[in-house]
Write an enzyme that holds these catalytic residues in place. Structure first.
Site, PDB file in Angstrom:
ATOM      1  N   ARG A 166     -32.026  84.137  -5.623  1.00 11.12           N
ATOM      2  CA  ARG A 166     -31.296  85.172  -6.352  1.00 11.12           C
ATOM      3  C   ARG A 166     -31.327  84.891  -7.854  1.00 11.12           C
ATOM      4  O   ARG A 166     -31.266  85.824  -8.660  1.00 11.12           O
ATOM      5  CB  ARG A 166     -29.878  85.198  -5.797  1.00 11.12           C
ATOM      6  CG  ARG A 166     -28.825  85.473  -6.794  1.00 11.12           C
ATOM      7  CD  ARG A 166     -27.489  85.722  -6.214  1.00 11.12           C
ATOM      8  NE  ARG A 166     -26.959  86.918  -6.828  1.00 11.12           N
ATOM      9  CZ  ARG A 166     -25.846  87.507  -6.493  1.00 11.12           C
ATOM     10  NH1 ARG A 166     -25.135  87.032  -5.518  1.00 11.12           N
ATOM     11  NH2 ARG A 166     -25.434  88.577  -7.108  1.00 11.12           N
ATOM     12  N   ASP A 278     -22.796  81.558  -6.243  1.00  8.87           N
ATOM     13  CA  ASP A 278     -22.027  82.065  -7.381  1.00  8.87           C
ATOM     14  C   ASP A 278     -21.120  80.986  -7.975  1.00  8.87           C
ATOM     15  O   ASP A 278     -20.969  80.896  -9.196  1.00  8.87           O
ATOM     16  CB  ASP A 278     -21.229  83.312  -6.976  1.00  8.87           C
ATOM     17  CG  ASP A 278     -20.421  83.123  -5.694  1.00  8.87           C
ATOM     18  OD1 ASP A 278     -20.549  82.054  -5.053  1.00  8.87           O
ATOM     19  OD2 ASP A 278     -19.666  84.047  -5.350  1.00  8.87           O
TER      20      ASP A 278
END
Ligand SMILES: *[C@@H]1O[C@H](CO)[C@@H](O)[C@H](O)[C@H]1NC(C)=O
Length: 350
Positions: A166, A278
């Site tokens: 990502r 994250d």
């Protein structure tokens, strides 16, 4: 208002004709016209007061309706005055994992924002996207974009489902700013442009819409134990130390740092857990800057009905991730903050 303007017009007409007549009958009939002129002056004075009063009421009404309507969310997507394309834009990096219909919706939305310079879809599934989907999304981007220069659109295809992809660096970016977003998160363009302007004033900082908090909660097995707090904790404490990459701006250099400089043990951890990329990104940026992120006030819409955060055991998992990644760093790089960036145009109580 029309009544007030009407009075004013009548008075002006009146005066005009009076002036004409006065000129025509100079001196001779002046005594006859004197009461009429006095009456005219009185009317004019009254009209002036009414005109000023009317303008004042109009201004207040316009002000109130504009504030109330934006406050109630009636003007969702008006173009932001803060943003001007001359200042550059951002690349929207969409992490795709919830299916093509959500992806199509979010691509269409972000293509319509004036600041979007490029849209990249990080695609990490065993099957590559079909040629049909690629062609269709290209057309969607072209038709939804409102700017003369259409955003570029690209799939960044990875053959395996490796969560760290990502944040894989992107080669051909024209802008420094990345807006990282999950495929089921829609941020209205006006909020996006505002957050971008906040990021421009602090380009090494992470700027986002979803704040999270951590705090020290005693010890476990002789080491400090930290807790990870969601929305309620942030609200209760009025503080946060992370913003999540599901809706955040950061500099593109952090893609390189994440991929090439972050300890491989953290990447392995994220890949194994299939979660917490994250948190890893938040810690990476906090460690690099020694500063807190910036939380921007704004509405975001999650268009999928249930995210992983609604699954049971989510908070245990996030607590574990936070502590494990902190232990891989050896220190706690996170810095907390009480700052919330708000759009001054939307605030009417000072
Ligand atoms: C954290 O920042 C320090 C100082 O900039 C750097 O030396 C270190 O490598 C960083 N740690 C990690 C895990 O990235």
């Amino acid at each position: 208002m029309s009544a007030i303007i009407g009075i004013h017009d009548v008075v002006v007409d009146d005066l005009y004709s009076q002036a004409k007549e006065k000129a025509a009958n100079k001196g001779f009939y002046s005594s006859r016209w004197a009461p009429l002129m006095r009456r005219g002056r009185q009317l004019l004075a009254a009209a002036k007061v009414k005109l000023v009063l009317g303008l004042f009421i109009l201004c207040v009404t316009v002000f109130m309706t504009s504030r109330i309507s934006s406050f109630m969310g009636w003007i969702p997507d008006e173009p932001s005055a803060v943003f001007s394309p001359a200042k550059g834009g951002y690349a929207v990096l969409i992490n795709s994992w919830k299916g093509n219909s959500l992806l199509t919706q979010s691509v269409a939305h972000y293509a319509s924002c004036a600041g979007t310079d490029a849209i990249h879809v990080a695609w990490s599934q065993t099957d590559p996207p079909s040629e049909n989907l690629k062609a269709y999304l290209k057309r969607v981007v072209f038709s939804k974009s409102q700017t003369a220069l259409k955003p570029s659109f690209k799939f960044d295809i990875n053959k395996e489902n490796y969560l760290n992809y990502r944040f894989k660096p992107i080669d051909d970016l024209r802008t420094d700013a990345i807006f990282s977003v999950d495929d089921d998160v829609i941020v209205p363009c006006s909020f996006l442009d505002f957050a971008f302007s906040v990021w421009q004033s602090a380009p090494s900082t992470m700027v986002g819409f979803v704040p999270r908090m951590h705090w020290l909660d005693g010890q476990k097995n002789g080491v400090p134990y930290h807790k990870y707090g969601g929305w309620w904790s942030v609200w209760w404490m009025g503080a946060y130390s992370m913003v999540l990459s599901k809706a955040a701006f950061f500099h593109k250099k952090y893609l390189d740092l994440y991929t090439h400089m972050m300890p491989p043990s953290i990447q392995d951890y994220v890949a194994r857990e299939r979660n917490c990329e994250d948190i890893a990104m938040s810690l990476l940026i906090a460690n690099a800057t020694g500063a807190p992120p910036i939380w921007v006030k704004g509405k975001i819409h999650e268009i999928a009905s249930s995210g992983i955060s609604s699954l049971k055991g989510h908070s245990d998992r996030r607590n574990k991730c936070l502590n494990d990644i902190i232990s891989l760093y050896g220190t706690v790089p996170l810095v907390s903050s009480n700052v919330k960036a708000v759009d001054a145009r939307q605030e009417w109580f000072w």
